[in-house]
Design a protein around this motif. Structure first.
Motif, PDB file in Angstrom:
ATOM      1  N   ASP A   1      -2.746  65.923  35.210  1.00 36.00           N
ATOM      2  CA  ASP A   1      -1.775  65.066  34.549  1.00 36.00           C
ATOM      3  C   ASP A   1      -2.249  63.626  34.709  1.00 36.00           C
ATOM      4  O   ASP A   1      -2.300  63.097  35.824  1.00 36.00           O
ATOM      5  N   LEU A   2      -2.594  63.010  33.592  1.00 33.24           N
ATOM      6  CA  LEU A   2      -3.165  61.657  33.659  1.00 33.24           C
ATOM      7  C   LEU A   2      -2.133  60.571  33.416  1.00 33.24           C
ATOM      8  O   LEU A   2      -2.477  59.414  33.192  1.00 33.24           O
ATOM      9  N   LYS A   3      -0.848  60.941  33.490  1.00 30.53           N
ATOM     10  CA  LYS A   3       0.149  59.933  33.104  1.00 30.53           C
ATOM     11  C   LYS A   3       0.142  58.735  34.047  1.00 30.53           C
ATOM     12  O   LYS A   3       0.333  57.604  33.602  1.00 30.53           O
ATOM     13  N   TYR A   4      -0.119  58.973  35.352  1.00 31.57           N
ATOM     14  CA  TYR A   4      -0.112  57.822  36.271  1.00 31.57           C
ATOM     15  C   TYR A   4      -1.318  56.913  36.008  1.00 31.57           C
ATOM     16  O   TYR A   4      -1.233  55.693  36.123  1.00 31.57           O
ATOM     17  N   ILE A   5      -2.437  57.538  35.656  1.00 31.73           N
ATOM     18  CA  ILE A   5      -3.641  56.766  35.318  1.00 31.73           C
ATOM     19  C   ILE A   5      -3.375  55.936  34.067  1.00 31.73           C
ATOM     20  O   ILE A   5      -3.697  54.746  34.000  1.00 31.73           O
ATOM     21  N   GLU A   6      -2.773  56.588  33.088  1.00 29.63           N
ATOM     22  CA  GLU A   6      -2.526  55.889  31.825  1.00 29.63           C
ATOM     23  C   GLU A   6      -1.587  54.703  32.052  1.00 29.63           C
ATOM     24  O   GLU A   6      -1.806  53.602  31.529  1.00 29.63           O
ATOM     25  N   LEU A   7      -0.561  54.928  32.870  1.00 35.42           N
ATOM     26  CA  LEU A   7       0.368  53.831  33.164  1.00 35.42           C
ATOM     27  C   LEU A   7      -0.361  52.659  33.807  1.00 35.42           C
ATOM     28  O   LEU A   7      -0.108  51.494  33.484  1.00 35.42           O
ATOM     29  N   CYS A   8      -1.278  52.992  34.723  1.00 30.57           N
ATOM     30  CA  CYS A   8      -2.052  51.920  35.376  1.00 30.57           C
ATOM     31  C   CYS A   8      -2.883  51.174  34.356  1.00 30.57           C
ATOM     32  O   CYS A   8      -2.947  49.929  34.384  1.00 30.57           O
ATOM     33  N   ALA A   9      -3.557  51.918  33.480  1.00 33.90           N
ATOM     34  CA  ALA A   9      -4.418  51.274  32.483  1.00 33.90           C
ATOM     35  C   ALA A   9      -3.579  50.325  31.626  1.00 33.90           C
ATOM     36  O   ALA A   9      -3.984  49.194  31.342  1.00 33.90           O
ATOM     37  N   ARG A  10      -2.395  50.789  31.227  1.00 28.63           N
ATOM     38  CA  ARG A  10      -1.548  49.947  30.379  1.00 28.63           C
ATOM     39  C   ARG A  10      -1.087  48.691  31.132  1.00 28.63           C
ATOM     40  O   ARG A  10      -0.985  47.605  30.570  1.00 28.63           O
ATOM     41  N   GLN A  11      -0.807  48.889  32.421  1.00 26.77           N
ATOM     42  CA  GLN A  11      -0.368  47.754  33.228  1.00 26.77           C
ATOM     43  C   GLN A  11      -1.497  46.729  33.378  1.00 26.77           C
ATOM     44  O   GLN A  11      -1.286  45.517  33.252  1.00 26.77           O
ATOM     45  N   ILE A  12      -2.704  47.229  33.595  1.00 26.29           N
ATOM     46  CA  ILE A  12      -3.860  46.326  33.723  1.00 26.29           C
ATOM     47  C   ILE A  12      -4.048  45.576  32.409  1.00 26.29           C
ATOM     48  O   ILE A  12      -4.243  44.350  32.381  1.00 26.29           O
ATOM     49  N   ALA A  13      -3.946  46.316  31.297  1.00 29.65           N
ATOM     50  CA  ALA A  13      -4.147  45.697  29.977  1.00 29.65           C
ATOM     51  C   ALA A  13      -3.137  44.571  29.751  1.00 29.65           C
ATOM     52  O   ALA A  13      -3.455  43.517  29.215  1.00 29.65           O
ATOM     53  N   ARG A  14      -1.910  44.810  30.197  1.00 30.03           N
ATOM     54  CA  ARG A  14      -0.842  43.841  29.978  1.00 30.03           C
ATOM     55  C   ARG A  14      -1.038  42.579  30.820  1.00 30.03           C
ATOM     56  O   ARG A  14      -0.810  41.462  30.371  1.00 30.03           O
ATOM     57  N   VAL A  15      -1.498  42.777  32.063  1.00 27.17           N
ATOM     58  CA  VAL A  15      -1.496  41.684  33.031  1.00 27.17           C
ATOM     59  C   VAL A  15      -2.787  40.855  33.021  1.00 27.17           C
ATOM     60  O   VAL A  15      -2.752  39.645  33.217  1.00 27.17           O
ATOM     61  N   ALA A  16      -3.938  41.525  32.763  1.00 28.39           N
ATOM     62  CA  ALA A  16      -5.228  40.864  32.974  1.00 28.39           C
ATOM     63  C   ALA A  16      -5.424  39.671  32.038  1.00 28.39           C
ATOM     64  O   ALA A  16      -5.192  39.772  30.840  1.00 28.39           O
ATOM     65  N   LYS A  17      -5.855  38.543  32.641  1.00 26.92           N
ATOM     66  CA  LYS A  17      -6.113  37.355  31.817  1.00 26.92           C
ATOM     67  C   LYS A  17      -7.606  37.001  31.786  1.00 26.92           C
ATOM     68  O   LYS A  17      -8.032  36.149  31.033  1.00 26.92           O
ATOM     69  N   ASP A  18      -8.380  37.632  32.684  1.00 30.16           N
ATOM     70  CA  ASP A  18      -9.827  37.392  32.625  1.00 30.16           C
ATOM     71  C   ASP A  18     -10.566  38.726  32.787  1.00 30.16           C
ATOM     72  O   ASP A  18      -9.942  39.758  33.051  1.00 30.16           O
ATOM     73  N   ASN A  19     -11.881  38.709  32.625  1.00 32.33           N
ATOM     74  CA  ASN A  19     -12.658  39.942  32.627  1.00 32.33           C
ATOM     75  C   ASN A  19     -12.521  40.691  33.962  1.00 32.33           C
ATOM     76  O   ASN A  19     -12.512  40.069  35.024  1.00 32.33           O
ATOM     77  N   LYS A  20     -12.428  42.024  33.861  1.00 35.67           N
ATOM     78  CA  LYS A  20     -12.232  42.831  35.077  1.00 35.67           C
ATOM     79  C   LYS A  20     -13.177  44.023  35.085  1.00 35.67           C
ATOM     80  O   LYS A  20     -13.515  44.565  34.023  1.00 35.67           O
ATOM     81  N   ILE A  21     -13.491  44.434  36.288  1.00 36.49           N
ATOM     82  CA  ILE A  21     -14.174  45.721  36.459  1.00 36.49           C
ATOM     83  C   ILE A  21     -13.099  46.699  36.934  1.00 36.49           C
ATOM     84  O   ILE A  21     -12.425  46.448  37.932  1.00 36.49           O
ATOM     85  N   VAL A  22     -12.916  47.783  36.197  1.00 39.61           N
ATOM     86  CA  VAL A  22     -11.903  48.776  36.569  1.00 39.61           C
ATOM     87  C   VAL A  22     -12.634  50.023  37.053  1.00 39.61           C
ATOM     88  O   VAL A  22     -13.501  50.546  36.356  1.00 39.61           O
ATOM     89  N   VAL A  23     -12.285  50.455  38.268  1.00 36.98           N
ATOM     90  CA  VAL A  23     -13.011  51.571  38.880  1.00 36.98           C
ATOM     91  C   VAL A  23     -12.070  52.757  39.012  1.00 36.98           C
ATOM     92  O   VAL A  23     -11.024  52.658  39.650  1.00 36.98           O
ATOM     93  N   GLU A  24     -12.421  53.860  38.423  1.00 37.59           N
ATOM     94  CA  GLU A  24     -11.586  55.047  38.629  1.00 37.59           C
ATOM     95  C   GLU A  24     -12.030  55.742  39.908  1.00 37.59           C
ATOM     96  O   GLU A  24     -13.167  56.106  40.087  1.00 37.59           O
TER      97      GLU A  24
END
Ligand code: UDX
Ligand code: ADP
Length: 463
Positions: free
Chosen positions: A107-130
């Protein structure tokens, strides 16, 4: 890029220990671990580090050194995302309990929620590590969400699977066999991988840090766990044959383990493997294989799970049969509830399934585990939803003292290989039990000859 701020979403068995070790080894990096669960974060921040929510040998000492210096635990998820250059996603990916892929796919729903949260909040370039255990192609899903919903900032997605085993998490993190980092082969992807390599190379020799493409990295994690679980199911399959033929699985395991091509590790016959990874990862592998129409591949790996389920059921059936085909109202004491020693984690523990079978046979279960709370034991049984919580409560009692747990018992079942069991006064336990006094050693850890000399009827796995 010089990394100075890391954030990790998810303060669980993976995120907590991993970030504690990164913080300890990289004092120049500020590491913030965030979680939605306020109770969990409060426990990580408990002034007495013995009360942190995860028991791992050596972990509370590391938290004591680094916490407040460059290691922080917080519920302020947005702020931590905003400040960090690298964001680890270490949230749980349980097996789906509904809809398509139910009982198999992650179930990837928690991952997806995190991705959406990062997308919403990030203002500069990020490295996202799963960092969670994920099926192949998760990085792609995260990338797609970030690329389509972000504020135009650039994200690099890396896969960095965790190979630590619970109970030895701290040593596994301090001296890993390897670190695996998967990323895009583009120049930006390579730069992101290099940044993460730099973090690990603060304590891991660079020849142990492998970089691969994203899919190889993700599939390597599933493959490693499938191979490890397969060894246990293989040895457990042979344990049943040993019992029929008069061979001893411990002797067989030693004999085959001396073949350097096979090697001695992970050949311990048991009541069955548990833990949050093996079953889930193999089910994912099976689901992925099926989704590509690879039915023989899927069936091949599924057999590892079928064998494990059989081994757990065989253990509980053996108890019932030996106790004259009835355990109704008999007290059966479980020594150990965790899925292995040196952890308070009980996910998928064989103990849960064996208890469930025996409660169906109307047994009264007494449990002693040095690190697992009575609340957790009941939650585990209630989660199976086999019967009402009241029924479970009536059928299970947990004890803080092992001798009290064994008092008047008809049988003892060893479900976890805690070291302390070996040192008990077994004569004293024998004297206080119903006779004949049975021991079912689901971990082959006790001294059979010593126990038989006292008068126990001892039954191990595979002999
Ligand atoms: C596993 C992998 O080992 C780790 O690399 C990965 O990151 C996560 O999954 P973990 O589940 O924490 O780690 O524990 P592990 O030591 O692998 O044990 C899993 C289960 O197999 C336990 O229930 C253990 O008791 C059982 N086991 C292990 C056996 O029954 N026999 C063995 O020989 C070894
Ligand atoms: P693992 O064994 O993979 O570390 P755990 O269940 O121990 O799994 O930990 C995962 C943690 O992730 C939990 O504490 C959970 O509260 C947290 N979590 C899940 N989703 C989110 C989210 N969107 N934001 C923050 N924390 C989350």
């Amino acid at each position: 890029m010089e990394i100075t701020k890391i954030c990790c979403i998810g303060a669980g068995y993976v995120g907590g220990p991993t970030m504690a070790v990164i913080a300890q080894k990289c004092p120049h990096i500020q590491v913030t671990v965030v979680d939605l669960n306020e109770e969990r974060i409060a426990a990580w921040n408990d002034p007495n580090t013995d009360n942190i929510p995860i028991y791992e040998p050596g972990l509370s000492e590391i938290v004591a050194t680094a916490r407040g210096r460059n290691l922080f635990f917080s519920t302020a998820v947005d702020q931590a995302i905003d400040e960090a250059q690298i964001i680890f996603i270490s949230v749980n990916t349980p097996t789906k309990t509904y809809g398509k892929g139910k009982g198999m796919a992650a179930d990837l729903k928690y991952i997806e929620l995190c991705a959406r949260q990062i997308a919403r909040v990030a203002k500069d370039n990020k490295i996202v590590v799963e960092k969670s255990t994920l099926p192949v192609r998760t990085a792609e899903a995260i990338k797609s969400i970030l690329d389509h919903t972000g504020n135009g900032v650039q994200f690099q997605i890396l896969s960095n699977p965790e190979f630590l085993a619970e109970g030895t998490a701290v040593t596994d993190l301090l001296q890993p066999d390897r670190i695996l980092i998967g990323g895009d082969t583009t120049p930006e992807g390579k730069k992101a991988m290099e940044a993460l390599v730099q973090v690990y190379s603060n304590w891991v020799p660079t020849d142990k840090i492998l970089t691969t493409n994203v899919w190889s990295s993700e599939l390597s994690k599933l493959t490693a766990n499938a191979f490890l679980a397969q060894r246990i199911s293989s040895v457990n399959a042979m344990s049943e044959l040993c019992e029929k033929t008069g061979a001893d699985i411990n002797e067989v395991a030693k004999a085959i383990g001396m073949d350097s091509r096979i090697g001695p590790k992970f050949l311990k016959a048991s009541v069955g493997f548990g833990g949050s990874c093996f079953q889930k990862d193999i089910l994912n592998l099976v689901y992925i294989a099926k989704s590509y129409g690879l039915h023989e591949v899927a069936d091949y790996w599924e057999q590892v799970i079928i064998m494990n389920d059989h081994q757990k059921r065989r253990f509980s059936n053996g108890i019932v049969q030996t106790l004259y085909n009835t355990v109704s109202d008999k007290k059966i004491t479980f020594l150990g509830w965790a899925f292995k020693k040196d952890t308070n984690d009980t996910r998928e523990s064989a103990a849960i399934f064996v208890a469930d079978d025996l409660i169906n046979e109307h047994a009264k279960i007494a449990v002693y585990d040095p690190k697992v709370s009575s609340k957790k034991i009941l939650e585990d049984l209630n989660y199976l939803a086999t019967r009402s919580p009241e029924h479970n409560q009536d059928s299970v009692t947990s004890y803080r003292d092992p001798y009290e747990a064994c008092q008047d018992a008809h049988a003892i079942a060893i479900l976890t290989e805690w070291d302390e069991f070996i040192h008990y006064d077994w004569q004293k336990i024998f004297d206080a039990m119903q006779k004949p006094a049975f021991i079912f050693d689901g971990r082959n850890v006790l001294d059979a000859a010593q126990l038989r000399a006292i008068g126990f009827v001892y039954q191990g796995i595979g002999s």
